[in-house]
Design a protein around this motif. Sequence first.
Motif, short mmCIF file in Angstrom:
data_model
loop_
_atom_site.label_atom_id
_atom_site.label_comp_id
_atom_site.label_asym_id
_atom_site.label_seq_id
_atom_site.Cartn_x
_atom_site.Cartn_y
_atom_site.Cartn_z
N UNK A 1 10.88 8.70 20.17
CA UNK A 1 11.18 8.79 18.74
C UNK A 1 11.02 7.44 18.05
N UNK A 2 10.57 7.51 16.80
CA UNK A 2 10.37 6.28 16.01
C UNK A 2 10.71 6.56 14.56
N UNK B 1 4.96 14.22 15.28
CA UNK B 1 5.58 15.31 14.53
C UNK B 1 6.70 14.72 13.68
N UNK B 2 6.64 14.95 12.37
CA UNK B 2 7.65 14.39 11.47
C UNK B 2 9.00 15.07 11.73
N UNK B 3 10.08 14.26 11.61
CA UNK B 3 11.44 14.79 11.83
C UNK B 3 12.34 14.34 10.67
N UNK B 4 13.25 15.23 10.27
CA UNK B 4 14.20 14.90 9.20
C UNK B 4 15.29 13.95 9.68
N UNK B 5 15.65 14.07 10.96
CA UNK B 5 16.70 13.23 11.55
C UNK B 5 16.11 12.49 12.75
N UNK B 6 16.74 11.37 13.11
CA UNK B 6 16.30 10.62 14.28
C UNK B 6 16.82 11.32 15.54
N UNK B 7 15.93 11.90 16.31
CA UNK B 7 16.32 12.58 17.54
C UNK B 7 15.73 11.84 18.74
N UNK B 8 16.47 11.80 19.85
CA UNK B 8 16.00 11.02 21.00
C UNK B 8 14.80 11.63 21.71
N UNK C 1 17.96 4.20 20.93
CA UNK C 1 17.18 4.99 19.97
C UNK C 1 16.09 4.16 19.29
N UNK C 2 16.36 2.87 19.06
CA UNK C 2 15.44 2.05 18.27
C UNK C 2 14.60 1.11 19.13
N UNK D 1 17.98 -4.30 22.08
CA UNK D 1 18.39 -2.89 21.99
C UNK D 1 17.79 -2.13 23.16
N UNK D 2 18.37 -2.37 24.37
CA UNK D 2 17.81 -1.78 25.59
C UNK D 2 18.38 -0.38 25.87
N UNK D 3 19.70 -0.28 25.87
CA UNK D 3 20.37 0.97 26.27
C UNK D 3 21.28 1.46 25.15
N UNK D 4 21.86 2.66 25.36
CA UNK D 4 22.84 3.23 24.42
C UNK D 4 23.86 2.17 24.07
#
Lengths: 85, 197
Positions: B119-120, B169-176, B186-187, B194-197
């Motif tokens: 995800x991006x 594929x465009x997404x409305x929310x940031x999904x993993x 996530x990022x 920003x390696x892990x949760x």
Amino acid sequence: MQHVDGNAIAGPLAEFFAFDITTAVARCNGCGFVAELARAMVYTSPAGSVLRCASCEQVLATLVESDDRAWFGFSGVSAIEVRRR
Amino acid sequence: MSFITRGFSGRSHERDERLPPGQTLVHDFPVLSAGPTPEIDTAEWEFSITTETGGVHSWNWQQFMALPIDEVDTDIHCVTHWSKLGTSWRGISLDTLFENVETQYDYVMAHSYGGYTTNLALDDLLDGKAWIAFEFDGEPLDPEHGGPARLLVPHLYFWKSAKWVRGLVMMGEDEPGFWEQNGYHLHGDPWKEERYW
């Protein structure tokens, strides 16, 4: 129906997780193949290990490790079966 | 001459400012994969962008290669602590690919041949920050490095630069995506570790 918090399953799960996980049997969500995890195909890299179904190659499980934590994901498995004795 | 300067200044012990925290410089190009390497013939290759209306913008290899090509010189940073400086790529800018795409959504799921996803945020793909790369170091991109084409988002950890990319594929929310569901961030900004949760 009342619910209690997750501490209530600490006892049963302590028993459940005290086993060699490679002997556990898992069902692949993708193709339904049922086999011991030891029979899965494992792709290892420094980023993590990926277990794939020996029948259809779908991802069954992942293992990610950092210095102080580890994540075990079962994204491709609905349930695992463990022999109690 | 240079060795004297280095000796006096102690520069050899200084950290290269291009290296984010926790990273080590490598000169080879390690291969990290989560599965078998897909072999994709360019005759069958297709890349698409799918929006919230179901609209699909797609390119076959010939159409893709007719787009304006960027030369990209950049550093890359893998979450497994290696960085490679001054790598050279050729690819198509995501700005070019999104030129006629209308979307209100802010997030993207990248999908690869072989099933990998990541995800991006759309902001991380536009304004000259990301490409679909098909050449590395003057050679067609090797399958084990994601050829025939991979996403290249060098300002994020390299797991975001999905190999064998086949669509967004465009997404409305940031999904993993794949690794993000299984422990990774996530990022994935290497400068913020920003390696892990």
